[in-house]
Design a protein around this motif. Structure first.
Motif, PDB file in Angstrom:
ATOM      1  N   ASP A 463       6.784  97.386  28.635  1.00  0.00           N
ATOM      2  CA  ASP A 463       7.146  98.719  28.353  1.00  0.00           C
ATOM      3  C   ASP A 463       8.432  98.764  27.603  1.00  0.00           C
ATOM      4  OD1 ASP A 463       4.944  98.972  30.194  1.00  0.00           O
ATOM      5  OD2 ASP A 463       6.239 100.158  31.772  1.00  0.00           O
ATOM      6  N   SER A 464       8.174  99.577  26.488  1.00  0.00           N
ATOM      7  CA  SER A 464       9.420 100.085  25.802  1.00  0.00           C
ATOM      8  C   SER A 464       9.548 101.359  25.959  1.00  0.00           C
ATOM      9  CB  SER A 464       9.104  99.615  24.361  1.00  0.00           C
ATOM     10  OG  SER A 464      10.143 100.344  23.511  1.00  0.00           O
ATOM     11  N   LEU A 465      10.595 101.975  26.519  1.00  0.00           N
ATOM     12  CA  LEU A 465      11.112 103.487  26.911  1.00  0.00           C
ATOM     13  C   LEU A 465      12.043 103.895  26.192  1.00  0.00           C
ATOM     14  CD1 LEU A 465      10.226 105.214  29.496  1.00  0.00           C
ATOM     15  CD2 LEU A 465      12.162 104.547  30.467  1.00  0.00           C
ATOM     16  N   ILE A 466      11.813 104.830  25.350  1.00  0.00           N
ATOM     17  CA  ILE A 466      12.803 105.600  24.544  1.00  0.00           C
ATOM     18  C   ILE A 466      13.147 106.724  25.334  1.00  0.00           C
ATOM     19  CG2 ILE A 466      13.508 106.449  22.284  1.00  0.00           C
ATOM     20  CD1 ILE A 466      11.535 104.588  21.134  1.00  0.00           C
ATOM     21  N   VAL A 467      14.379 106.866  25.569  1.00  0.00           N
ATOM     22  CA  VAL A 467      14.937 108.160  26.330  1.00  0.00           C
ATOM     23  C   VAL A 467      15.509 109.228  25.101  1.00  0.00           C
ATOM     24  CG1 VAL A 467      16.309 109.103  28.004  1.00  0.00           C
ATOM     25  CG2 VAL A 467      15.405 106.690  28.341  1.00  0.00           C
ATOM     26  N   HIS A 468      15.204 110.498  25.198  1.00  0.00           N
ATOM     27  CA  HIS A 468      15.663 111.279  24.345  1.00  0.00           C
ATOM     28  C   HIS A 468      16.576 112.214  24.887  1.00  0.00           C
ATOM     29  CE1 HIS A 468      11.984 110.078  21.949  1.00  0.00           C
ATOM     30  NE2 HIS A 468      11.381 110.440  23.113  1.00  0.00           N
ATOM     31  N   ASP A 470      17.077 115.210  25.179  1.00  0.00           N
ATOM     32  CA  ASP A 470      16.672 116.381  26.225  1.00  0.00           C
ATOM     33  C   ASP A 470      16.271 116.097  27.634  1.00  0.00           C
ATOM     34  OD1 ASP A 470      14.327 115.270  25.507  1.00  0.00           O
ATOM     35  OD2 ASP A 470      13.258 117.163  24.944  1.00  0.00           O
ATOM     36  N   GLY A 471      16.454 114.472  27.850  1.00  0.00           N
ATOM     37  CA  GLY A 471      16.077 114.022  29.248  1.00  0.00           C
ATOM     38  C   GLY A 471      14.522 113.553  29.212  1.00  0.00           C
ATOM     39  N   THR A 472      13.601 113.843  28.268  1.00  0.00           N
ATOM     40  CA  THR A 472      12.356 113.462  28.076  1.00  0.00           C
ATOM     41  C   THR A 472      12.316 111.978  27.659  1.00  0.00           C
ATOM     42  OG1 THR A 472      11.786 114.418  25.982  1.00  0.00           O
ATOM     43  CG2 THR A 472      11.557 115.567  27.692  1.00  0.00           C
ATOM     44  N   SER A 473      11.163 111.411  27.868  1.00  0.00           N
ATOM     45  CA  SER A 473      11.317 109.860  27.130  1.00  0.00           C
ATOM     46  C   SER A 473       9.626 109.549  26.545  1.00  0.00           C
ATOM     47  CB  SER A 473      11.512 109.016  28.338  1.00  0.00           C
ATOM     48  OG  SER A 473      10.533 109.194  29.372  1.00  0.00           O
ATOM     49  N   THR A 474       9.839 108.732  25.872  1.00  0.00           N
ATOM     50  CA  THR A 474       8.458 108.228  25.404  1.00  0.00           C
ATOM     51  C   THR A 474       8.295 106.934  25.664  1.00  0.00           C
ATOM     52  OG1 THR A 474       8.703 109.736  23.542  1.00  0.00           O
ATOM     53  CG2 THR A 474       7.049 107.783  23.282  1.00  0.00           C
ATOM     54  N   ASN A 582       7.983  94.478  32.777  1.00  0.00           N
ATOM     55  CA  ASN A 582       9.336  94.071  31.967  1.00  0.00           C
ATOM     56  C   ASN A 582       9.520  95.179  31.106  1.00  0.00           C
ATOM     57  OD1 ASN A 582       9.467  91.153  32.465  1.00  0.00           O
ATOM     58  ND2 ASN A 582       7.136  91.169  31.922  1.00  0.00           N
ATOM     59  N   ILE A 583      10.753  95.837  31.087  1.00  0.00           N
ATOM     60  CA  ILE A 583      11.012  97.222  30.718  1.00  0.00           C
ATOM     61  C   ILE A 583      12.128  97.334  29.761  1.00  0.00           C
ATOM     62  CG2 ILE A 583      11.161  99.785  31.157  1.00  0.00           C
ATOM     63  CD1 ILE A 583      10.118  99.038  33.956  1.00  0.00           C
ATOM     64  N   LEU A 584      12.116  97.430  28.466  1.00  0.00           N
ATOM     65  CA  LEU A 584      13.168  97.726  27.774  1.00  0.00           C
ATOM     66  C   LEU A 584      13.682  99.227  27.369  1.00  0.00           C
ATOM     67  CD1 LEU A 584      15.471  96.398  25.912  1.00  0.00           C
ATOM     68  CD2 LEU A 584      13.928  96.489  24.145  1.00  0.00           C
ATOM     69  N   VAL A 585      14.833  99.562  27.984  1.00  0.00           N
ATOM     70  CA  VAL A 585      15.050 100.923  27.940  1.00  0.00           C
ATOM     71  C   VAL A 585      16.168 101.391  26.817  1.00  0.00           C
ATOM     72  CG1 VAL A 585      15.875 102.964  29.113  1.00  0.00           C
ATOM     73  CG2 VAL A 585      14.787 101.277  30.263  1.00  0.00           C
ATOM     74  N   LYS A 586      15.874 102.280  26.031  1.00  0.00           N
ATOM     75  CA  LYS A 586      16.744 102.637  24.838  1.00  0.00           C
ATOM     76  C   LYS A 586      17.323 104.002  25.150  1.00  0.00           C
ATOM     77  CE  LYS A 586      17.471 103.108  19.820  1.00  0.00           C
ATOM     78  NZ  LYS A 586      18.317 104.100  20.104  1.00  0.00           N
ATOM     79  N   THR A 587      18.360 104.295  25.044  1.00  0.00           N
ATOM     80  CA  THR A 587      19.285 105.375  25.597  1.00  0.00           C
ATOM     81  C   THR A 587      19.586 105.958  24.489  1.00  0.00           C
ATOM     82  OG1 THR A 587      21.392 104.323  25.979  1.00  0.00           O
ATOM     83  CG2 THR A 587      20.012 104.572  27.904  1.00  0.00           C
ATOM     84  N   PRO A 588      19.960 107.345  24.335  1.00  0.00           N
ATOM     85  CA  PRO A 588      20.548 108.155  23.219  1.00  0.00           C
ATOM     86  C   PRO A 588      21.695 107.814  22.902  1.00  0.00           C
ATOM     87  CG  PRO A 588      19.464 109.617  25.051  1.00  0.00           C
ATOM     88  CD  PRO A 588      19.543 108.420  25.587  1.00  0.00           C
ATOM     89  N   ASP A 589      22.195 107.766  21.430  1.00  0.00           N
ATOM     90  CA  ASP A 589      23.259 107.399  20.910  1.00  0.00           C
ATOM     91  C   ASP A 589      24.658 108.252  21.691  1.00  0.00           C
ATOM     92  OD1 ASP A 589      22.327 105.441  19.483  1.00  0.00           O
ATOM     93  OD2 ASP A 589      22.135 106.801  17.598  1.00  0.00           O
ATOM     94  N   ASN A 590      24.412 109.489  22.069  1.00  0.00           N
ATOM     95  CA  ASN A 590      25.533 110.209  22.587  1.00  0.00           C
ATOM     96  C   ASN A 590      25.681 110.249  24.046  1.00  0.00           C
ATOM     97  OD1 ASN A 590      23.175 111.487  22.616  1.00  0.00           O
ATOM     98  ND2 ASN A 590      23.971 113.755  22.665  1.00  0.00           N
ATOM     99  N   TYR A 591      24.874 109.148  24.802  1.00  0.00           N
ATOM    100  CA  TYR A 591      25.030 109.192  26.137  1.00  0.00           C
ATOM    101  C   TYR A 591      25.623 107.792  26.506  1.00  0.00           C
ATOM    102  CZ  TYR A 591      22.490 113.483  27.573  1.00  0.00           C
ATOM    103  OH  TYR A 591      22.434 114.808  27.667  1.00  0.00           O
TER     104      TYR A 591
END
Length: 672
Positions: A463-468, A470-474, A582-591
């Protein structure tokens, strides 16, 4: 000692069945476990202390079986029972059905059926007796069914009934079921068997007997050919505080484990000394198979398949590649009609004509193709998981309803079944994973083989999880299915026509979501792992300046399937398996990442299973999550149950309760 007594007595005395005293809680409610007389204590009782979830239970149950003297030598069984109804949910136990077998030697009959409902009116015991006009009979081809419902049913009532069963069928004597779907305070079975009747007697299930007595009764049975009476073996088997048998997931057949006493007639020694055998040995069965018009002759019809194999396959050398080609050819051109059985409805001529047949016909055809091409191959007779294990001690051919083949090629053995389009070469359908089967070798001697799948079946999530912001994620996820998990997934894809249906069929999804895209690969190529790709948008998880994120969109288990306090039968998964996320999580730059889950390692006893959970921060805006779960055994003994129950509890908690907390940076807040 009478020469007829020794084999049966030794069988009883040498068995591993020993009485064990139950704990001091037995009968602390002052139930009458001596007979069917109903007491006020029994009528006042509003619960059953050893199992407070019970809606009804047997207070007392007793049976006595004997073979009558005289011309017919029928078996008679006297049965009586006393059942407590605690509430309306237990009313179903007041509906009684007694099956009576009817065959070529006659029909079983029932005598002296009586049923009475006891209840309290104030402090006075009242009763209502079943009217004969309320007893009904239904029938089908093999059985008559005597049915009735107890009258004046109400919570708190005690039901008593009795009858005498007569049967001309002595081979299985009378099976005594200690365990049923409600608990029993006390269950007792007595027999009186003439010494010249030799039975194989087996206790099934893990529960121990509290009483197991055998004795000799002199001059009890007159054979009618002599004035001298023969001796009998008398036995008493009893259990107290018998728990209900509750079926739970990962069980083959309850008939493998439900506690009971079974009988099979081995032989009768006549008074003139001649022996009439009823139970065969495997060498006798092997000999019959060679000439049997069902299996034996069909296995020799390899001439029917000559010139049916395409030239591009037949012309190859006899190696593994050609073996796979033959297997694929049969599977693609001859279809299973959904029927089982190995001794009837097997006809290769009909299969070749109609291109459809029962499981044995298709696999015998596969066998004959291999024989015709010069491969070493053997038929294996077995049983499906839901039928129960075939008996090993004596051949009971009715135990078997399945046939597949064992192929030897390039120094390795492969178990093959051409009736399932979703399994790979060397993999049996799940329905056939029933522990063991009988290898038929007509040149030497048949033998038992284990049915244990090689390797691990797997599910892997990448999994590749991109957090936005606004709290949503793709989420972009690739799911990889191997072994039996791939078979299951392919079957579900075949049945589903839309992407959303496939997503739901293949996954336990934790939260609300929006499916953006789905595709899959290798759904028809059994030699490769199945790949399924998703793109999913998850709902908002933002509260004020924080985002609370569970990284697991897909759950291996949504809830724990193991819910019993105690389980007295094995946990049979059918195959060993492994789950990985196996999950890679990418968080927003301002968090910033302010909280991640703790690492956990959880193991099962004897290194038979392991959970490894790791959450690591790679840099300011990337997290790596890894969850690896392995079940190193296909079957776990019942003693593992509390450990497995806790093991999966922890797995469910990890996937449902793991939280990553992100906090919006202060400089960003100031700018806003």
């Amino acid at each position: 000692m009478n020469k007829f007594l020794l084999p049966l007595l030794l069988l009883i005395l040498s068995s591993s069945i020993f009485a064990q005293e139950k704990d001091e809680s037995f009968n602390q409610q002052n139930f009458n476990v001596s007979n069917t007389r109903v007491t006020k204590d029994e009528l006042y009782a509003n619960t059953y202390l050893p199992d407070t979830t019970a809606n009804a239970f047997y207070i007392y149950e007793s049976g006595f079986s004997e073979i009558e003297d005289g011309r017919e030598y029928h078996l008679f069984t006297n049965y009586e029972a006393k059942i407590k109804i605690l509430n309306k949910e237990g009313y179903n136990e007041a509906n009684i059905t007694i099956p009576l077998y009817k065959g070529s030697n006659g029909t079983e009959r029932i005598h002296d059926l009586k049923a009475t409902t006891y209840y309290l009116e104030g402090s006075t015991i009242r009763y209502k007796t079943l009217s004969e006009s309320k007893i009904f009979k239904e029938e089908d081809e093999k059985y008559d069914y005597i049915k009735f419902t107890f009258p004046d049913l109400q919570p708190g009532a005690v039901l008593v009934y009795s009858y005498r069963l007569e049967t001309p069928y002595l081979f299985n004597f009378h099976t005594w079921w200690f365990q049923e779907d409600i608990p029993k305070v006390y269950s007792r079975y007595e027999t009186e068997i003439p010494a010249n009747y030799e039975y194989n007697i087996v206790k099934m299930g893990e529960l121990e007997l509290d009483q197991n007595d055998a004795d000799i009764k002199k001059n009890c049975f007159y054979g009618g050919q002599s004035q001298n009476a023969g001796d009998c073996i008398t036995t008493v088997y009893a259990m107290k505080q018998v728990p209900a048998f509750i079926e739970e997931d990962y069980l083959t057949s309850k008939y493998n484990y439900i506690s009971r006493i079974t009988y099979e007639l081995k032989q009768i020694t006549m008074l003139n000394g001649t022996v009439r055998k009823y139970t065969k040995e495997w060498k006798d069965v092997d000999r019959e198979f060679r000439t049997d018009k069902g299996i034996g002759r069909q296995l020799k019809k390899d001439r029917l398949v000559k010139e049916l194999l395409p030239a591009e396959i037949a012309g190859k050398d006899n190696n593994l590649e050609k073996a796979k080609d033959i297997y694929n050819f049969v599977r693609d051109h001859y279809k299973w009609n959904g029927e089982y059985g190995i001794f009837d409805k097997m006809n290769l001529k009909d299969l070749l004509k109609d291109h459809t047949g029962n499981v044995s016909s298709v696999n015998v055809l596969l066998h004959n193709f291999y024989i015709n091409e010069g491969y070493q191959v053997f038929p294996i007779i077995s049983a499906t998981r839901n039928r129960g294990f075939p008996k090993k001690i004596v051949p009971v051919l009715s135990d078997f309803n399945y046939l597949f083949v064992l192929l030897e090629v390039d120094g390795k053995e492969y178990m093959l079944d051409a009736t399932d389009e979703f399994v790979e070469f060397g993999q049996l359908p799940f329905r056939a994973l029933n522990q063991y089967g009988r290898k038929l070798d007509f040149d030497n001697e048949s033998s038992w083989i284990d049915i244990i799948p090689d390797g691990l079946s797997k599910i892997t999530y990448r999994d590749s999880l991109i957090v936005h912001e606004d709290g949503t994620s793709t989420l972009k996820s690739q799911q990889i299915f191997g072994g039996y998990h791939a078979s299951n997934a392919r079957r579900k894809i075949e049945k589903s026509s839309e992407d959303e249906a496939i997503l739901q069929a293949l996954n336990n999804i934790r939260d609300s979501y929006e499916l953006i895209h789905l595709d899959y690969q290798n759904e028809k190529n059994m030699d490769k792992e199945l790949l399924v790709n998703y793109e999913i948008k998850n709902i908002s998880q933002k509260i004020n300046d924080r985002i609370y994120l569970n990284p697991f969109t897909f759950l291996f288990w949504k809830e724990n399937p193991f819910k019993l306090e105690e389980r007295k039968y094995p946990i049979d998964f059918g195959y060993k398996d492994v789950y990985s996320a196996n999950i890679l999580v990418k968080t927003p730059d301002n968090y910033e990442i302010v909280e991640i889950p703790e690492q956990q390692i959880i193991g099962l006893p004897n290194a038979s299973g392991k959970i490894q959970f790791i959450a690591q921060q790679a840099d300011d805006h990337h997290l790596y999550i890894r969850l690896h779960v392995i079940f190193s055994e296909a079957m776990y003994a019942s003693g593992y149950y509390p450990y497995l129950k806790e093991f999966i509890d922890q797995l469910v908690k990890i996937q449902k309760q793991s939280v990553i907390v992100l906090k919006e940076k202060k400089d960003t807040l100031a700018e806003n």
